[in-house]
Design an enzyme around this catalytic site. Structure first.
Site, short mmCIF file in Angstrom:
data_model
loop_
_atom_site.label_atom_id
_atom_site.label_comp_id
_atom_site.label_asym_id
_atom_site.label_seq_id
_atom_site.Cartn_x
_atom_site.Cartn_y
_atom_site.Cartn_z
N SER A 175 0.89 -0.90 -0.09
CA SER A 175 -0.65 -0.07 -0.36
C SER A 175 1.23 1.29 -0.27
CB SER A 175 -0.85 0.06 1.38
OG SER A 175 -1.25 1.39 1.64
N GLN A 177 -1.12 4.50 -0.04
CA GLN A 177 -1.02 4.66 1.06
C GLN A 177 0.11 5.04 2.77
OE1 GLN A 177 -5.44 4.79 0.65
NE2 GLN A 177 -5.25 5.73 -1.50
N ASP A 323 -5.28 0.83 -9.36
CA ASP A 323 -6.84 1.34 -9.66
C ASP A 323 -7.34 1.45 -10.70
OD1 ASP A 323 -6.76 2.70 -6.69
OD2 ASP A 323 -5.19 4.23 -7.87
C1 S3P Z 1 -3.03 5.84 -3.97
C2 S3P Z 1 -2.42 4.80 -3.23
C3 S3P Z 1 -3.35 3.84 -3.73
C4 S3P Z 1 -4.50 3.74 -4.75
C5 S3P Z 1 -4.39 5.43 -4.15
C6 S3P Z 1 -3.73 6.29 -4.32
C7 S3P Z 1 -1.76 7.47 -3.43
O1 S3P Z 1 -3.95 2.72 -2.80
O2 S3P Z 1 -5.64 3.39 -5.09
O3 S3P Z 1 -6.28 5.02 -5.49
O4 S3P Z 1 -1.96 7.73 -4.23
O5 S3P Z 1 -0.80 6.40 -2.56
P1 S3P Z 1 -3.58 2.04 -1.84
O6 S3P Z 1 -1.88 2.39 -0.87
O7 S3P Z 1 -4.00 1.37 -1.32
O8 S3P Z 1 -3.33 0.36 -1.94
#
Ligand code: S3P
Length: 444
Positions: A175, A177, A323
């Site tokens: 992840s 995020q 995504d």
């Molecule tokens: C993102 C990370 C992804 C993605 C989201 C944007 C980011 O999420 O799905 O639309 O900008 O870091 P995850 O970290 O939950 O996979």
């Protein structure tokens, strides 16, 4: 998600047609969020161009304004951020409303954990159901106090004034995020914060920190930073979002006689799983004018129609296309043979349960799509028409819109308002490229 009496947006898309010409899709959402966050806590004035004027990145922008940052724009994608330095943010007067945006809430929980004031973050119905323990738990290991509901869902209350310390943490899931949240908390922590990821995920935070002059050490699957430095303002050129381009890559592949050029698209290697997967399926995708702009690779993409074939999607591509699966499922539905996806349980906790929402919609269109715990099995076939529910998820809505390019009858998609979170102007741009789509406001 829909509310009983709130007006809702519906797409009506006529079957057939092709996609052609040159288009530029809006700016990258991930980079746009980060430009506001890092620009706000930098010293000096950061100029951004190509900023995504979508609801999600605007939620981040508004939140930082509410914490005392002076931000001009966006005007035609240009934003000027008067950075207040690492310790210059102020307590907002009210909870920060982050709408539909999981990226805002997860990244900001790390950044706000390092402030000396308390703050609460709230979101819409979809965001209020999304898992936040993945950031709450490692932040607690750093000494932060972030509290959600008992089940780890928002609202999140961040208690300021805690002395954070660096941690060495292995992410339980791939992840970006969570990785970014901890790196942002690491800016405020004593010592080193080192994050190890089970598989590579988007690295925009790491790249942008470097762009702001902050030292980041990267070794294999590990990234480390040391707290106590400072960020120096810079200029950021946001490329077009490959996640938004993905709908057109699929659309032009499945629609006969298509020949479409997508201009100035971000081609970061941690984001191009959709191109790798479509090419495995036989797609005709050419990269032109490859270049590097502001620390991010960029290219123009030419895509032409072709007969796709079903594939087993390599699991190492999953985080690199996380995504884009709703769009890839439409490609699979129009391909010959079977497509199998595994290792993608994260899709169940996005803006909707994307495995179930796509399986339900594809079934309505007459496609055999069997969801599994961590993926889906799709048999390519003939798409009919019908009314599908996007479940308020922007990417589900835009994917089903593209499906009409190879369907036999109209496809009507309900609850499409959230398309504005990531792709303002989608309907107009899709019309310009050749999709027979109209949007209609209806009572919810
Ligand atoms: C993102 C990370 C992804 C993605 C989201 C944007 C980011 O999420 O799905 O639309 O900008 O870091 P995850 O970290 O939950 O996979």
């Amino acid at each position: 998600m829909s509310h009983s009496n709130a007006p809702s947006l519906r797409f009506i898309v006529e079957p057939g047609g092709c996609l052609a010409g040159h288009i530029r899709v809006p700016g990258d959402k991930s980079i746009s969020h980060r430009s506001i966050m890092l620009g706000s806590i930098a010293d000096g004035v950061t100029e951004v161009q190509g900023f995504l004027e979508g609801e999600d990145s605007l939620s981040t922008l508004k939140a930082f304004c509410e914490m005392g940052v002076s931000i001009e724009g966006p005007v035609d994608g240009k934003v000027t951020i008067h950075g207040v330095g690492l310790h210059g943010l102020k307590a907002p007067d009210a909870p920060l409303n982050l709408g539909n945006s999981g990226t805002s809430m997860r990244l900001m929980s790390g950044l706000l954990a390092g402030q000396n004031f308390d703050v609460e973050m709230v979101g819409d119905e979809s965001l209020s159901g999304r898992p936040m323990s993945r950031v709450i738990n490692p932040l607690a290991l750093m000494g932060a106090i972030v509290a959600g509901n008992k089940d780890g869902t928002p609202p999140l209350k961040v208690s300021g004034g805690q002395a954070l310390k660096g941690i060495d943490y292995t992410l339980p899931m791939a992840s970006a995020q969570v990785k970014s949240c901890l790196l942002l908390a690491g800016l405020y922590a004593e010592g080193h914060t080192c994050i190890t990821e089970p598989a590579p995920t988007r690295d925009h935070t790491e790249r942008m920190l470097c762009g702001f002059g902050y030292a980041v050490e990267r070794k294999g699957n590990q990234v480390c930073i040391e707290g106590g430095g400072k960020l120096t303002a810079c200029s950021i050129d946001v490329p077009s979002d490959i996640s938004s381009a993905a709908f057109f890559l699929v659309g032009a592949s499945i629609a006969k006689d298509s020949d479409l050029l997508l201009k100035h698209v971000g081609m970061n290697s941690t984001r191009i799983g959709v191109i790798n997967i479509l090419r495995l399926m036989g797609a005709n995708i050419e990269l032109l004018n490859e270049r590097e702009i502001g620390g991010e690779p960029v290219a123009d993409i030419r895509v032409r129609s072709c007969q796709l074939k079903g594939v087993r999607i390599p699991e190492d591509q999953v985080p690199l296309a996380i995504d884009e699966f709703p769009a890839i499922f439409i490609a699979a539905a129009c391909a010959t043979g079977e497509t199998v996806l595994t290792g993608a349980e994260e899709l169940r906790v996005k803006e909707s349960d994307r495995i179930q929402a796509m399986a339900d919609g594809l079934a309505i269109l007459g496609i055999d799509a069997r969801p599994t715990a961590d993926g889906i099995v799709i048999q390519g076939g003939e798409l009919g028409g019908g009314v599908v529910n996007s479940c308020g998820d922007h990417r589900i809505a835009m994917s089903f819109a593209m499906a009409a390019l190879c369907s036999k009858e109209n496809i009507v998609i309900e609850h499409c308002s959230n398309v504005a979170t990531s792709f303002p102007g989608f309907v107009e741009l899709a019309q310009q490229a050749g999709l027979a789509i109209i949007a209609e406001h209806v009572k919810g």
